[in-house]
Design a protein around this motif. Structure first.
Motif, PDB file in Angstrom:
ATOM      1  N   THR A 136      -5.370  -7.391  13.470  1.00 53.57           N
ATOM      2  CA  THR A 136      -5.827  -6.108  12.948  1.00 53.57           C
ATOM      3  C   THR A 136      -7.015  -6.263  12.008  1.00 53.57           C
ATOM      4  O   THR A 136      -7.052  -7.177  11.179  1.00 53.57           O
ATOM      5  N   PHE A 137      -7.975  -5.351  12.139  1.00 50.56           N
ATOM      6  CA  PHE A 137      -9.161  -5.315  11.286  1.00 50.56           C
ATOM      7  C   PHE A 137      -9.258  -3.934  10.664  1.00 50.56           C
ATOM      8  O   PHE A 137      -9.257  -2.922  11.377  1.00 50.56           O
ATOM      9  N   LEU A 138      -9.352  -3.884   9.344  1.00 50.06           N
ATOM     10  CA  LEU A 138      -9.525  -2.618   8.634  1.00 50.06           C
ATOM     11  C   LEU A 138     -10.983  -2.443   8.261  1.00 50.06           C
ATOM     12  O   LEU A 138     -11.584  -3.323   7.633  1.00 50.06           O
ATOM     13  N   VAL A 139     -11.577  -1.299   8.661  1.00 52.73           N
ATOM     14  CA  VAL A 139     -12.939  -0.964   8.232  1.00 52.73           C
ATOM     15  C   VAL A 139     -12.851   0.061   7.103  1.00 52.73           C
ATOM     16  O   VAL A 139     -11.932   0.883   7.067  1.00 52.73           O
ATOM     17  N   LEU A 140     -13.802   0.006   6.188  1.00 51.87           N
ATOM     18  CA  LEU A 140     -13.763   0.847   4.991  1.00 51.87           C
ATOM     19  C   LEU A 140     -14.660   2.077   5.112  1.00 51.87           C
ATOM     20  O   LEU A 140     -15.109   2.620   4.112  1.00 51.87           O
ATOM     21  N   THR A 141     -14.899   2.508   6.360  1.00 56.78           N
ATOM     22  CA  THR A 141     -15.761   3.670   6.598  1.00 56.78           C
ATOM     23  C   THR A 141     -14.966   4.946   6.825  1.00 56.78           C
ATOM     24  O   THR A 141     -15.529   5.982   7.175  1.00 56.78           O
ATOM     25  N   GLY A 142     -13.645   4.878   6.626  1.00 57.85           N
ATOM     26  CA  GLY A 142     -12.807   6.041   6.891  1.00 57.85           C
ATOM     27  C   GLY A 142     -11.864   6.361   5.749  1.00 57.85           C
ATOM     28  O   GLY A 142     -12.267   6.463   4.598  1.00 57.85           O
ATOM     29  N   SER A 143     -10.576   6.458   6.059  1.00 58.58           N
ATOM     30  CA  SER A 143      -9.588   6.977   5.107  1.00 58.58           C
ATOM     31  C   SER A 143      -9.200   6.005   4.003  1.00 58.58           C
ATOM     32  O   SER A 143      -9.099   6.386   2.834  1.00 58.58           O
ATOM     33  N   THR A 144      -8.950   4.740   4.346  1.00 55.97           N
ATOM     34  CA  THR A 144      -8.450   3.784   3.362  1.00 55.97           C
ATOM     35  C   THR A 144      -9.604   3.099   2.635  1.00 55.97           C
ATOM     36  O   THR A 144     -10.533   2.596   3.268  1.00 55.97           O
ATOM     37  N   LYS A 145      -9.524   3.088   1.306  1.00 54.47           N
ATOM     38  CA  LYS A 145     -10.531   2.425   0.478  1.00 54.47           C
ATOM     39  C   LYS A 145     -10.036   1.035   0.077  1.00 54.47           C
ATOM     40  O   LYS A 145      -8.848   0.758   0.085  1.00 54.47           O
ATOM     41  N   ARG A 146     -10.983   0.168  -0.288  1.00 55.77           N
ATOM     42  CA  ARG A 146     -10.633  -1.225  -0.587  1.00 55.77           C
ATOM     43  C   ARG A 146      -9.568  -1.332  -1.674  1.00 55.77           C
ATOM     44  O   ARG A 146      -8.640  -2.149  -1.569  1.00 55.77           O
ATOM     45  N   GLU A 147      -9.663  -0.513  -2.722  1.00 55.67           N
ATOM     46  CA  GLU A 147      -8.710  -0.620  -3.822  1.00 55.67           C
ATOM     47  C   GLU A 147      -7.306  -0.155  -3.430  1.00 55.67           C
ATOM     48  O   GLU A 147      -6.333  -0.388  -4.158  1.00 55.67           O
ATOM     49  N   GLN A 148      -7.163   0.512  -2.282  1.00 64.24           N
ATOM     50  CA  GLN A 148      -5.850   0.989  -1.839  1.00 64.24           C
ATOM     51  C   GLN A 148      -5.096  -0.038  -0.996  1.00 64.24           C
ATOM     52  O   GLN A 148      -3.881   0.066  -0.840  1.00 64.24           O
ATOM     53  N   VAL A 149      -5.802  -1.026  -0.477  1.00 65.84           N
ATOM     54  CA  VAL A 149      -5.187  -1.961   0.475  1.00 65.84           C
ATOM     55  C   VAL A 149      -3.992  -2.683  -0.128  1.00 65.84           C
ATOM     56  O   VAL A 149      -2.933  -2.815   0.504  1.00 65.84           O
ATOM     57  N   ASP A 150      -4.111  -3.140  -1.372  1.00 65.83           N
ATOM     58  CA  ASP A 150      -3.044  -3.928  -1.981  1.00 65.83           C
ATOM     59  C   ASP A 150      -1.804  -3.105  -2.318  1.00 65.83           C
ATOM     60  O   ASP A 150      -0.763  -3.671  -2.683  1.00 65.83           O
ATOM     61  N   ARG A 151      -1.881  -1.793  -2.209  1.00 68.63           N
ATOM     62  CA  ARG A 151      -0.712  -0.961  -2.484  1.00 68.63           C
ATOM     63  C   ARG A 151       0.306  -0.994  -1.343  1.00 68.63           C
ATOM     64  O   ARG A 151       1.455  -0.595  -1.516  1.00 68.63           O
ATOM     65  N   PHE A 152      -0.131  -1.458  -0.186  1.00 66.83           N
ATOM     66  CA  PHE A 152       0.745  -1.471   0.984  1.00 66.83           C
ATOM     67  C   PHE A 152       1.489  -2.797   1.075  1.00 66.83           C
ATOM     68  O   PHE A 152       0.960  -3.831   0.676  1.00 66.83           O
ATOM     69  N   PRO A 153       2.713  -2.780   1.607  1.00 66.57           N
ATOM     70  CA  PRO A 153       3.497  -4.019   1.708  1.00 66.57           C
ATOM     71  C   PRO A 153       3.128  -4.886   2.906  1.00 66.57           C
ATOM     72  O   PRO A 153       3.831  -5.846   3.215  1.00 66.57           O
ATOM     73  N   PHE A 154       2.055  -4.555   3.571  1.00 65.94           N
ATOM     74  CA  PHE A 154       1.555  -5.346   4.698  1.00 65.94           C
ATOM     75  C   PHE A 154       0.038  -5.381   4.590  1.00 65.94           C
ATOM     76  O   PHE A 154      -0.563  -4.569   3.882  1.00 65.94           O
ATOM     77  N   ARG A 155      -0.577  -6.330   5.283  1.00 66.70           N
ATOM     78  CA  ARG A 155      -2.022  -6.489   5.177  1.00 66.70           C
ATOM     79  C   ARG A 155      -2.648  -6.642   6.555  1.00 66.70           C
ATOM     80  O   ARG A 155      -2.028  -7.178   7.473  1.00 66.70           O
ATOM     81  N   PRO A 156      -3.893  -6.204   6.700  1.00 75.32           N
ATOM     82  CA  PRO A 156      -4.621  -6.497   7.931  1.00 75.32           C
ATOM     83  C   PRO A 156      -5.043  -7.961   7.932  1.00 75.32           C
ATOM     84  O   PRO A 156      -5.050  -8.614   6.887  1.00 75.32           O
ATOM     85  N   HIS A 157      -5.428  -8.463   9.092  1.00 75.10           N
ATOM     86  CA  HIS A 157      -5.921  -9.831   9.149  1.00 75.10           C
ATOM     87  C   HIS A 157      -7.241  -9.973   8.397  1.00 75.10           C
ATOM     88  O   HIS A 157      -7.539 -11.013   7.816  1.00 75.10           O
ATOM     89  N   ARG A 158      -8.033  -8.874   8.423  1.00 78.82           N
ATOM     90  CA  ARG A 158      -9.324  -8.940   7.752  1.00 78.82           C
ATOM     91  C   ARG A 158      -9.775  -7.536   7.371  1.00 78.82           C
ATOM     92  O   ARG A 158      -9.516  -6.580   8.095  1.00 78.82           O
ATOM     93  N   VAL A 159     -10.449  -7.428   6.227  1.00 80.14           N
ATOM     94  CA  VAL A 159     -11.021  -6.157   5.774  1.00 80.14           C
ATOM     95  C   VAL A 159     -12.540  -6.296   5.772  1.00 80.14           C
ATOM     96  O   VAL A 159     -13.074  -7.262   5.210  1.00 80.14           O
ATOM     97  N   VAL A 160     -13.238  -5.350   6.410  1.00 75.49           N
ATOM     98  CA  VAL A 160     -14.701  -5.396   6.483  1.00 75.49           C
ATOM     99  C   VAL A 160     -15.263  -4.032   6.096  1.00 75.49           C
ATOM    100  O   VAL A 160     -14.563  -3.013   6.135  1.00 75.49           O
ATOM    101  N   ASP A 161     -16.537  -4.019   5.729  1.00 74.97           N
ATOM    102  CA  ASP A 161     -17.153  -2.758   5.320  1.00 74.97           C
ATOM    103  C   ASP A 161     -17.286  -1.775   6.469  1.00 74.97           C
ATOM    104  O   ASP A 161     -17.062  -0.573   6.300  1.00 74.97           O
ATOM    105  N   SER A 162     -17.680  -2.262   7.643  1.00 77.64           N
ATOM    106  CA  SER A 162     -17.862  -1.379   8.794  1.00 77.64           C
ATOM    107  C   SER A 162     -17.683  -2.168  10.075  1.00 77.64           C
ATOM    108  O   SER A 162     -17.645  -3.407  10.064  1.00 77.64           O
ATOM    109  N   VAL A 163     -17.601  -1.448  11.193  1.00 78.52           N
ATOM    110  CA  VAL A 163     -17.447  -2.097  12.488  1.00 78.52           C
ATOM    111  C   VAL A 163     -18.656  -2.969  12.817  1.00 78.52           C
ATOM    112  O   VAL A 163     -18.553  -3.924  13.606  1.00 78.52           O
ATOM    113  N   GLY A 164     -19.786  -2.675  12.192  1.00 79.79           N
ATOM    114  CA  GLY A 164     -20.969  -3.490  12.402  1.00 79.79           C
ATOM    115  C   GLY A 164     -20.777  -4.924  11.979  1.00 79.79           C
ATOM    116  O   GLY A 164     -21.432  -5.842  12.509  1.00 79.79           O
TER     117      GLY A 164
END
Length: 246
Positions: free
Chosen positions: A212-240
């Protein structure tokens, strides 16, 4: 789709390059959306207006996943449908009969205008024994004027009136990803999912066994990721940022 490739009818940074690289490399892919209103053709045209070239056959909606699920559960069954062309077309193509007389299922999807009469009919049919299915649990949808009630909100109304909980086919149910993988004959060990929401995309991808890859161009912001009890494999700014990985 929304939040990863487009936002408010505009292509997001890197989206065109990413799609072009997928096509050039011969990678099998699908663009997924929980929106059940539109057909594949409608969505392909919408993406084209944003400058993104996605073939109709590379689009998979919650309506299509719902139709695929129901066709496997009860081939040539019948359904009373609250929804628009995207849902009714998918069910027709799956061989379902659409009726308001003693249907096997009540199928609830999104629509621009929910009819009180249609909701009342759905409640009575569920009370009479029809199985309750909903395309997705999204409580609200966007509009130019602000949030609109969506499938999840109307499903809650029907549940409160009948006591029957619907089976939601779309995200975050990993069933939607599994049906998409079946569509392109993909295996979870060699499939990745790119999404913008931790609470639907990432959790469903994880449960389906995908990278799983999370992009930060939509609903979830970087500071919100750690609030969840699971993580994506990688967080990136955009699909680019993922173009070079294709």
């Amino acid at each position: 789709m929304d939040g990863v490739l487009v936002h408010e009818e505009r292509a997001l940074p890197g989206a065109a390059e990413f799609l072009n690289r997928l096509v050039e490399s011969g990678r099998r892919f699908l663009v997924l959306t929980n929106n059940s209103i539109f057909t594949q053709r409608d969505l392909a045209a919408r993406l084209a207006r944003s400058g993104l070239n996605v073939p109709e056959e590379s689009i998979w909606t919650s309506a299509m996943a719902t139709a695929d699920f129901l066709a496997r559960q009860m081939p040539s069954g019948s359904a009373y449908v609250i929804g628009e062309t995207g849902l009714t077309t998918a069910l027709h193509e799956a061989g379902f009969i659409l009726t308001d007389t003693d249907p096997d299922y009540v199928v609830l999807g999104e629509t621009r205008t929910y009819s009180f009469e249609a909701i009342t009919r759905a409640i009575r049919l569920v009370q009479s024994g029809a199985r309750f299915i909903a395309t997705n649990p999204d409580a609200t949808g966007p509009s130019a004027e602000g949030p609109l009630p969506a499938t999840g909100s109307v499903a809650a109304l029907i549940t409160r009136a009948t006591g029957a909980e619907p089976y939601f086919v779309g995200k975050p149910n990993p069933m939607m990803f599994r049906s998409a993988m079946n569509r392109i004959e993909a295996h979870s060990e060699s499939t990745a999912m790119i999404g913008d929401r931790m609470d639907t995309d990432i959790v469903a991808g994880m449960e389906a066994g995908l990278r799983t890859f999370l992009v930060l161009t939509g609903s979830t912001k970087r500071e919100q990721v750690d609030r969840f009890p699971f993580r994506p494999h990688r967080v990136v700014d955009s699909v680019g940022d993922l173009v070079q990985l294709v």
